[in-house]
Design a protein around this motif. Structure first.
Motif, PDB file in Angstrom:
ATOM      1  N   ALA A 178      -8.907  11.050   3.164  1.00 49.44           N
ATOM      2  CA  ALA A 178      -9.888   9.976   3.342  1.00 49.44           C
ATOM      3  C   ALA A 178      -9.430   8.710   2.611  1.00 49.44           C
ATOM      4  N   ALA A 179      -8.829   8.881   1.442  1.00 50.55           N
ATOM      5  CA  ALA A 179      -8.403   7.728   0.650  1.00 50.55           C
ATOM      6  C   ALA A 179      -7.058   7.177   1.111  1.00 50.55           C
ATOM      7  N   GLY A 180      -6.373   7.888   1.986  1.00 51.32           N
ATOM      8  CA  GLY A 180      -5.093   7.412   2.487  1.00 51.32           C
ATOM      9  C   GLY A 180      -3.913   7.831   1.623  1.00 51.32           C
ATOM     10  N   LEU A 181      -4.146   8.778   0.712  1.00 51.68           N
ATOM     11  CA  LEU A 181      -3.066   9.202  -0.182  1.00 51.68           C
ATOM     12  C   LEU A 181      -2.333  10.428   0.347  1.00 51.68           C
ATOM     13  N   ARG A 182      -2.815  10.965   1.450  1.00 56.13           N
ATOM     14  CA  ARG A 182      -2.160  12.115   2.075  1.00 56.13           C
ATOM     15  C   ARG A 182      -2.243  11.906   3.579  1.00 56.13           C
ATOM     16  N   GLY A 183      -1.178  12.193   4.276  1.00 56.00           N
ATOM     17  CA  GLY A 183      -1.175  12.007   5.721  1.00 56.00           C
ATOM     18  C   GLY A 183      -1.927  13.121   6.430  1.00 56.00           C
ATOM     19  N   SER A 184      -2.314  12.881   7.690  1.00 54.76           N
ATOM     20  CA  SER A 184      -2.953  13.925   8.480  1.00 54.76           C
ATOM     21  C   SER A 184      -1.986  14.343   9.580  1.00 54.76           C
ATOM     22  N   THR A 185      -2.152  15.559  10.090  1.00 53.85           N
ATOM     23  CA  THR A 185      -1.284  16.027  11.167  1.00 53.85           C
ATOM     24  C   THR A 185      -1.997  15.955  12.511  1.00 53.85           C
ATOM     25  N   ALA A 186      -3.313  15.802  12.483  1.00 50.32           N
ATOM     26  CA  ALA A 186      -4.093  15.612  13.714  1.00 50.32           C
ATOM     27  C   ALA A 186      -5.435  15.037  13.321  1.00 50.32           C
ATOM     28  N   GLY A 187      -6.124  14.431  14.288  1.00 50.61           N
ATOM     29  CA  GLY A 187      -7.464  13.917  14.046  1.00 50.61           C
ATOM     30  C   GLY A 187      -7.458  12.475  13.591  1.00 50.61           C
ATOM     31  N   SER A 188      -8.647  11.962  13.229  1.00 52.21           N
ATOM     32  CA  SER A 188      -8.758  10.545  12.883  1.00 52.21           C
ATOM     33  C   SER A 188      -9.718  10.312  11.720  1.00 52.21           C
ATOM     34  N   VAL A 189      -9.540   9.163  11.083  1.00 54.52           N
ATOM     35  CA  VAL A 189     -10.447   8.700  10.036  1.00 54.52           C
ATOM     36  C   VAL A 189     -10.892   7.287  10.421  1.00 54.52           C
ATOM     37  N   HIS A 190     -12.200   7.047  10.460  1.00 53.72           N
ATOM     38  CA  HIS A 190     -12.721   5.711  10.748  1.00 53.72           C
ATOM     39  C   HIS A 190     -13.556   5.216   9.571  1.00 53.72           C
ATOM     40  N   LEU A 191     -13.346   3.951   9.227  1.00 53.89           N
ATOM     41  CA  LEU A 191     -14.157   3.290   8.197  1.00 53.89           C
ATOM     42  C   LEU A 191     -14.910   2.172   8.889  1.00 53.89           C
ATOM     43  N   ASP A 192     -16.231   2.216   8.860  1.00 55.35           N
ATOM     44  CA  ASP A 192     -17.029   1.190   9.533  1.00 55.35           C
ATOM     45  C   ASP A 192     -16.565   0.962  10.967  1.00 55.35           C
ATOM     46  N   GLY A 193     -16.250   2.052  11.643  1.00 54.74           N
ATOM     47  CA  GLY A 193     -15.858   1.958  13.046  1.00 54.74           C
ATOM     48  C   GLY A 193     -14.403   1.591  13.279  1.00 54.74           C
ATOM     49  N   LYS A 194     -13.671   1.233  12.222  1.00 51.47           N
ATOM     50  CA  LYS A 194     -12.259   0.871  12.410  1.00 51.47           C
ATOM     51  C   LYS A 194     -11.369   2.091  12.160  1.00 51.47           C
ATOM     52  N   ASP A 195     -10.410   2.268  13.032  1.00 52.26           N
ATOM     53  CA  ASP A 195      -9.500   3.403  12.900  1.00 52.26           C
ATOM     54  C   ASP A 195      -8.512   3.141  11.758  1.00 52.26           C
ATOM     55  N   VAL A 196      -8.604   3.914  10.713  1.00 51.74           N
ATOM     56  CA  VAL A 196      -7.694   3.731   9.573  1.00 51.74           C
ATOM     57  C   VAL A 196      -6.818   4.957   9.364  1.00 51.74           C
ATOM     58  N   THR A 197      -6.718   5.793  10.401  1.00 51.75           N
ATOM     59  CA  THR A 197      -6.013   7.074  10.259  1.00 51.75           C
ATOM     60  C   THR A 197      -4.636   6.908   9.628  1.00 51.75           C
ATOM     61  N   SER A 198      -3.916   5.872  10.015  1.00 50.88           N
ATOM     62  CA  SER A 198      -2.581   5.727   9.424  1.00 50.88           C
ATOM     63  C   SER A 198      -2.500   4.502   8.512  1.00 50.88           C
ATOM     64  N   ALA A 199      -3.654   3.982   8.101  1.00 51.54           N
ATOM     65  CA  ALA A 199      -3.649   2.806   7.215  1.00 51.54           C
ATOM     66  C   ALA A 199      -3.376   3.237   5.783  1.00 51.54           C
ATOM     67  N   PRO A 200      -2.616   2.450   5.034  1.00 49.31           N
ATOM     68  CA  PRO A 200      -2.332   2.773   3.636  1.00 49.31           C
ATOM     69  C   PRO A 200      -3.592   2.579   2.780  1.00 49.31           C
ATOM     70  N   PRO A 201      -3.595   3.160   1.561  1.00 48.47           N
ATOM     71  CA  PRO A 201      -4.777   3.065   0.683  1.00 48.47           C
ATOM     72  C   PRO A 201      -5.248   1.623   0.505  1.00 48.47           C
ATOM     73  N   ARG A 202      -4.329   0.697   0.339  1.00 53.19           N
ATOM     74  CA  ARG A 202      -4.703  -0.678   0.045  1.00 53.19           C
ATOM     75  C   ARG A 202      -5.588  -1.276   1.133  1.00 53.19           C
ATOM     76  N   ARG A 203      -5.257  -0.984   2.406  1.00 55.44           N
ATOM     77  CA  ARG A 203      -6.043  -1.515   3.516  1.00 55.44           C
ATOM     78  C   ARG A 203      -7.452  -0.901   3.477  1.00 55.44           C
ATOM     79  N   ARG A 204      -7.527   0.395   3.138  1.00 57.99           N
ATOM     80  CA  ARG A 204      -8.832   1.057   3.080  1.00 57.99           C
ATOM     81  C   ARG A 204      -9.673   0.479   1.941  1.00 57.99           C
ATOM     82  N   PHE A 205      -9.026   0.213   0.811  1.00 61.72           N
ATOM     83  CA  PHE A 205      -9.763  -0.401  -0.303  1.00 61.72           C
ATOM     84  C   PHE A 205     -10.302  -1.750   0.143  1.00 61.72           C
ATOM     85  N   GLY A 206      -9.472  -2.483   0.905  1.00 60.87           N
ATOM     86  CA  GLY A 206      -9.885  -3.783   1.419  1.00 60.87           C
ATOM     87  C   GLY A 206     -11.106  -3.663   2.317  1.00 60.87           C
TER      88      GLY A 206
END
Ligand SMILES: Nc1ncnc2c1ncn2[C@@H]1O[C@H](COP(=O)(O)OP(=O)(O)OP(=O)(O)O)[C@@H](O)[C@H]1O
Ligand SMILES: [Mg+2]
Length: 505
Positions: A303-331
């Protein structure tokens, strides 16, 4: 008539720049007992144990073993005198086997591997320590690693064993097993000194308790059978204890954090998360219960972006952040309270001020323009608001007690006004007041509209705080509960992987 005690610490003083850690502390531990040392964060427990184990020399006061005054210059001196210390950060070599780690550095020379393993196994069995001597340490759970640390001390024939918050990293079952091991050691005529903030462990495992407050002994050698948890808590904080009451709950808002079909691997490359679905809305705390090692840690990291996923997705406020680095998620308003505060969260060699802005600096790109005086003012405010007990703000944080480190970290993360909080074990290792302070902060965040994912091994904490409770087992979310209306035993069964309704879901 009065026989000498196994350990006597008499009027111990230990000062650090700006802090008096021990101010005339006393401790008397008898042979064949399990002795609890209690006190809130910063009370001076670890410092006193470091004096006993030869890490620090006291400014004043005397250490006596069996009535004889001692002068330890190094931990090796203390070990030679029969004192073993199990530190919270394990000092094992991951690629070595259990047996190799146990004998490492001890004077003994045994040539055949099988002989070493057999003898280690023999010692382990004598004290009811279940281990497999031929397994490499990297494959072991926290509980197993700790047993190796204890075995190391027993191998060196420690008569006095100090365990500083040994259960902070254990599951409830592992903690109970440790309690039995401690009893074996006491029955064998050894003395065990046990530090914990969990009062039920003190009343469950220990014979006697000594309470420190502000570096002084405020209650010496209380027989546990004649006291209770409430009395001990009052002695620790010096005022009436804080009764936990469930804060009111309002209807949650829109989805802030959404995880769908998530799969991920653990550090060893084995599957840790299987198809996890999860939604957290504005204004709610979603709790994740589970026995440690069932994917909770990996879920927080993905969820924090410190570990990669092998399938599936993570959305923050509707934005796809599945492959976004931690810094973008903090932003995007995410904040992460990691379970290992040193390493991920804080930098031990930097000062309190530097650590206080470590994250703000990156997130808001204000760094170069933050002038010294504003920085210090910001930090002073943080330290005050979150009750961090520290000496000079310019000193390295390495000197702060565990609980004060946690307050600094949580305060720093929450002061960034997050929309989503991912908190992994945020109150682990804290004292009664520290736990309450951090829980209040999380509830205040929720009431301000933040979405909170709370991962905890403390079921009571989850039942007090969570608006919804999910249970993880072997990397899957296996059950959902309404914390207001659920039986602890049913939740416990789900945590153990036994599901009441096999047909359902
Ligand atoms: N090496 C050090 N340098 C400076 N200050 C220190 C050092 N070690 C401890 N202190 C300070 O001494 C006080 C006592 O710390 P200690 O670690 O003994 O507390 P504790 O009772 O073990 O707390 P906790 O429950 O949080 O682990 C604290 O204020 C701490 O910040
Ligand atoms: Mg400590």
């Amino acid at each position: 008539m009065s026989q000498a005690a196994a350990v006597e610490l008499v009027d111990i003083w230990k000062r650090f720049p700006g802090v008096v850690a021990n101010a005339g502390a006393n401790l008397r531990v008898e042979r064949g007992t399990v002795h609890a040392v209690l006190g809130e964060n910063g009370a001076g427990k670890s410092t006193l144990m470091n004096v006993l184990s030869g890490v620090y020399r006291p400014d004043e006061g005397e250490v006596r073993l069996d009535g004889t005054p001692q002068r330890f210059h190094t931990p090796a001196d203390a070990l030679a005198a029969g004192i073993g210390m199990v530190h919270q950060e394990f000092r094992l070599v991951p690629s070595f086997t259990v047996a190799e780690n146990v004998v490492l550095g001890s004077a003994e020379r045994i040539l055949r591997r099988q002989d070493v393993e057999a003898r280690v196994d023999e010692v382990a069995r004598r004290f009811g320590l279940a281990t497999e001597p031929d397994r490499p340490v990297w494959q072991l759970s926290m509980g197993e690693r700790q047993r190796v640390e204890i075995l190391k001390s027993l191998w060196r024939d420690a008569r006095i064993l100090i365990l500083d918050e040994p259960t902070a990293v254990l599951t409830p079952n592992e903690a109970d097993e440790l309690g039995e091991v401690l009893r074996h050691m006491a029955d064998d005529g050894r003395s065990v000194i046990f530090i914990s903030h969990k009062l039920h462990e003190v009343t469950g495992f220990c014979d006697v308790a000594t309470v420190l407050r502000g570096g002084e002994t405020v209650a010496a050698s209380l027989p546990v059978a004649e006291t209770d948890a409430a009395t001990l808590a009052n002695l620790m904080v010096g005022s009436t204890s804080l009764a936990g009451e469930r804060p009111p709950y309002r209807t949650p808002g829109e989805v802030r954090l959404a995880v769908s079909g998530l799969c991920a691997l653990d550090d060893r490359g084995l599957p840790a998360l299987h198809d996890v679905d999860l939604e957290i809305r504005s204004g709610e705390i979603v709790g994740i219960a589970g026995v440690a090692g069932n994917g909770q840690r990996e879920l927080a990291q993905v969820a924090a972006g410190l570990r990669g996923s092998t399938a599936g997705s993570v959305h923050l406020d509707g934005k796809d952040v599945t492959s976004a680095p931690p810094r973008r998620r903090f932003g995007l308003g995410l904040c992460y309270i990691p379970e290992d505060r040193i390493g991920v969260g804080l930098a031990p060699r930097l000062s309190v001020v530097e650590n206080a802005v470590l994250r703000t600096y990156k997130g808001h790109r204000r760094g170069p323009f933050l002038v010294g005086s504003r920085l210090t003012a910001y930090c002073r405010d943080l330290v005050e608001r979150f009750g961090v007990r520290t000496g000079a703000l310019g000193d390295p944080i390495a000197g702060l007690s565990g609980g004060n480190l946690q307050r600094l970290l949580v305060g720093r993360e929450l002061s960034g006004r997050p929309d989503v909080v991912v908190a992994a074990q945020p109150t682990r290792g804290l004292d009664v007041q520290g736990v309450k302070a951090i829980q209040d902060l999380l509830v205040a965040e929720r009431d301000a509209g933040t979405a909170v994912l709370l991962i905890s091994e403390d079921l009571d904490e989850l039942l007090t705080l969570a608006d919804r409770l999910l249970v993880m087992h072997e990397g899957r979310i296996v059950a959902a509960f309404d914390p207001m209306d659920s039986e602890r035993s049913v939740i416990g069964e789900a945590m153990a992987g036994h599901l009441a309704d096999e047909g359902a879901a």
